[in-house]
Design a protein around this motif. Structure first.
Motif, PDB file in Angstrom:
ATOM      1  N   GLY A   1      -7.232  79.134  44.115  1.00 32.29           N
ATOM      2  CA  GLY A   1      -6.022  79.091  43.310  1.00 32.29           C
ATOM      3  C   GLY A   1      -5.908  77.746  42.627  1.00 32.29           C
ATOM      4  N   THR A   2      -5.071  77.686  41.609  1.00 31.06           N
ATOM      5  CA  THR A   2      -4.915  76.437  40.868  1.00 31.06           C
ATOM      6  C   THR A   2      -4.271  75.379  41.758  1.00 31.06           C
ATOM      7  OG1 THR A   2      -2.812  77.285  40.070  1.00 31.06           O
ATOM      8  CG2 THR A   2      -4.704  77.528  38.604  1.00 31.06           C
ATOM      9  N   SER A   3      -4.413  74.132  41.354  1.00 30.39           N
ATOM     10  CA  SER A   3      -3.810  73.031  42.087  1.00 30.39           C
ATOM     11  C   SER A   3      -2.305  73.247  42.180  1.00 30.39           C
ATOM     12  CB  SER A   3      -4.123  71.710  41.373  1.00 30.39           C
ATOM     13  OG  SER A   3      -3.562  70.644  42.099  1.00 30.39           O
ATOM     14  N   GLY A   4      -1.775  73.138  43.392  1.00 30.56           N
ATOM     15  CA  GLY A   4      -0.336  73.309  43.586  1.00 30.56           C
ATOM     16  C   GLY A   4       0.073  74.747  43.872  1.00 30.56           C
ATOM     17  N   SER A   5      -0.915  75.655  43.950  1.00 32.11           N
ATOM     18  CA  SER A   5      -0.555  77.065  44.153  1.00 32.11           C
ATOM     19  C   SER A   5      -0.247  77.379  45.621  1.00 32.11           C
ATOM     20  CB  SER A   5      -1.683  77.975  43.644  1.00 32.11           C
ATOM     21  OG  SER A   5      -2.887  77.706  44.329  1.00 32.11           O
ATOM     22  N   GLY A   6      -0.610  76.478  46.536  1.00 29.81           N
ATOM     23  CA  GLY A   6      -0.207  76.670  47.927  1.00 29.81           C
ATOM     24  C   GLY A   6      -1.337  76.885  48.917  1.00 29.81           C
ATOM     25  N   LYS A   7      -2.576  76.563  48.533  1.00 34.12           N
ATOM     26  CA  LYS A   7      -3.721  76.768  49.428  1.00 34.12           C
ATOM     27  C   LYS A   7      -3.583  75.941  50.706  1.00 34.12           C
ATOM     28  CE  LYS A   7      -6.590  75.332  46.309  1.00 34.12           C
ATOM     29  NZ  LYS A   7      -5.647  75.053  45.204  1.00 34.12           N
ATOM     30  N   SER A   8      -3.287  74.649  50.539  1.00 26.67           N
ATOM     31  CA  SER A   8      -3.153  73.792  51.723  1.00 26.67           C
ATOM     32  C   SER A   8      -1.958  74.219  52.570  1.00 26.67           C
ATOM     33  CB  SER A   8      -2.998  72.326  51.317  1.00 26.67           C
ATOM     34  OG  SER A   8      -4.181  71.864  50.702  1.00 26.67           O
ATOM     35  N   THR A   9      -0.888  74.613  51.906  1.00 25.44           N
ATOM     36  CA  THR A   9       0.296  75.093  52.636  1.00 25.44           C
ATOM     37  C   THR A   9      -0.078  76.283  53.508  1.00 25.44           C
ATOM     38  OG1 THR A   9       1.701  74.339  50.815  1.00 25.44           O
ATOM     39  CG2 THR A   9       2.649  75.968  52.316  1.00 25.44           C
ATOM     40  N   LEU A  10      -0.859  77.210  52.951  1.00 21.50           N
ATOM     41  CA  LEU A  10      -1.283  78.394  53.704  1.00 21.50           C
ATOM     42  C   LEU A  10      -2.228  78.015  54.845  1.00 21.50           C
ATOM     43  CD1 LEU A  10      -1.373  81.468  54.049  1.00 21.50           C
ATOM     44  CD2 LEU A  10      -3.207  81.547  52.347  1.00 21.50           C
TER      45      LEU A  10
HETATM   46  N1  LIG Z   1       5.708  68.329  52.004  1.00 21.80           N
HETATM   47  C1  LIG Z   1       6.060  68.873  50.827  1.00 21.80           C
HETATM   48  N2  LIG Z   1       7.329  68.794  50.348  1.00 21.80           N
HETATM   49  C2  LIG Z   1       7.674  69.356  49.174  1.00 21.80           C
HETATM   50  N3  LIG Z   1       6.821  70.042  48.403  1.00 21.80           N
HETATM   51  C3  LIG Z   1       5.554  70.154  48.808  1.00 21.80           C
HETATM   52  C4  LIG Z   1       5.096  69.573  50.030  1.00 21.80           C
HETATM   53  N4  LIG Z   1       3.773  69.856  50.179  1.00 21.80           N
HETATM   54  C5  LIG Z   1       3.420  70.559  49.097  1.00 21.80           C
HETATM   55  N5  LIG Z   1       4.487  70.740  48.271  1.00 21.80           N
HETATM   56  C6  LIG Z   1       4.485  71.508  47.011  1.00 21.80           C
HETATM   57  O1  LIG Z   1       4.082  72.833  47.312  1.00 21.80           O
HETATM   58  C7  LIG Z   1       3.215  73.351  46.316  1.00 21.80           C
HETATM   59  C8  LIG Z   1       1.882  73.784  46.954  1.00 21.80           C
HETATM   60  O2  LIG Z   1       1.187  72.643  47.418  1.00 21.80           O
HETATM   61  P1  LIG Z   1      -0.224  72.723  48.134  1.00 21.80           P
HETATM   62  O3  LIG Z   1      -0.581  71.341  48.549  1.00 21.80           O
HETATM   63  O4  LIG Z   1      -0.177  73.760  49.217  1.00 21.80           O
HETATM   64  O5  LIG Z   1      -1.151  73.251  46.942  1.00 21.80           O
HETATM   65  P2  LIG Z   1      -2.749  73.393  46.880  1.00 21.80           P
HETATM   66  O6  LIG Z   1      -3.027  74.775  46.377  1.00 21.80           O
HETATM   67  O7  LIG Z   1      -3.343  72.999  48.183  1.00 21.80           O
HETATM   68  O8  LIG Z   1      -3.113  72.320  45.745  1.00 21.80           O
HETATM   69  P3  LIG Z   1      -4.480  71.440  45.569  1.00 21.80           P
HETATM   70  O9  LIG Z   1      -5.498  72.380  44.949  1.00 21.80           O
HETATM   71  O10 LIG Z   1      -4.061  70.381  44.603  1.00 21.80           O
HETATM   72  O11 LIG Z   1      -4.882  70.919  46.916  1.00 21.80           O
HETATM   73  C9  LIG Z   1       3.082  72.257  45.264  1.00 21.80           C
HETATM   74  O12 LIG Z   1       4.008  72.514  44.250  1.00 21.80           O
HETATM   75  C10 LIG Z   1       3.455  70.996  46.027  1.00 21.80           C
HETATM   76  O13 LIG Z   1       4.020  70.054  45.160  1.00 21.80           O
END
Ligand SMILES: Nc1ncnc2c1ncn2[C@@H]1O[C@H](COP(=O)(O)OP(=O)(O)OP(=O)(O)O)[C@@H](O)[C@H]1O
Ligand SMILES: [Mg+2]
Length: 160
Positions: free
Chosen positions: A44-53
């Motif tokens: 997914g694109t940067s910021g789409s939530g991969k790390s969150t998941l």
């Molecule tokens: N601790 C936090 N508090 C508030 N918002 C957050 C926090 N962590 C992540 N976010 C937001 O949640 C969304 C998803 O972030 P995440 O880091 O999961 O994306 P990602 O897909 O892993 O991105 P990347 O490819 O850049 O690693 C983003 O909009 C980010 O700004």
């Protein structure tokens, strides 16, 4: 195509971050089944939530709503202690920056989670695990002394 048992299951899983009272939804009703033996890429694109998941799947963070089932058991609302047990026994997590303990050897890094289990550290099992990834000859080295290339078993002329 895999027909193994269901290991991970997410049902309508949601995760929001909160900035003050404002809810910022990141994961919106994720439904996912992962079976034993499957290899999955989350893209997914940067910021789409991969790390969150990944943080939720790896018990580093908790969902806001929805269900997470591990081997058929609801693990959405465990105690910290039960979560720690699952992290220790069920989850393997390779961080982008590895997060190895720099002052300890490869052997000690691999053996440390076994110490947290109250078990005697089975030295033969630790050495066997290190051997499987081709680092048997490096078990006494510190993380800085092994390159990513040597860890993956690729030839790396001049900098192994
Ligand atoms: N601790 C936090 N508090 C508030 N918002 C957050 C926090 N962590 C992540 N976010 C937001 O949640 C969304 C998803 O972030 P995440 O880091 O999961 O994306 P990602 O897909 O892993 O991105 P990347 O490819 O850049 O690693 C983003 O909009 C980010 O700004
Ligand atoms: Mg990320």
């Amino acid at each position: 195509m895999s027909h193994g048992e269901v290991l991970l299951e997410l049902v309508d899983l949601e995760k929001s971050y909160f900035l003050g009272a404002e809810e910022i939804p990141v994961l919106k009703k994720i439904n996912l089944v992962i079976r034993r033996g499957e290899f999955i890429a989350i893209m997914g694109t940067s910021g789409s939530g991969k790390s969150t998941l990944m943080n939720i799947l790896g018990f580093l963070d908790r969902p806001t709503r929805g269900l997470y089932k591990l081997k058929g058991k609801d693990v959405t609302a465990l105690t910290d202690e039960d979560e720690a047990m699952i992290r220790n026994r069920e989850i393997g997590f390779i961080f982008q920056t590895f997060n190895l303990l720099a002052q300890y050897s490869v052997f000690d890094n691999v053996g440390l989670p076994l110490m947290y289990r109250d078990d005697e550290v089975d030295e033969a099992a630790v050495l066997k695990a290190i051997d499987i990834v081709g680092l048997g000859h490096r078990h006494h080295h510190k993380p800085m002394e092994i390159s990513a290339a040597s860890a993956s078993g690729w030839p790396s002329p001049g900098r192994s």
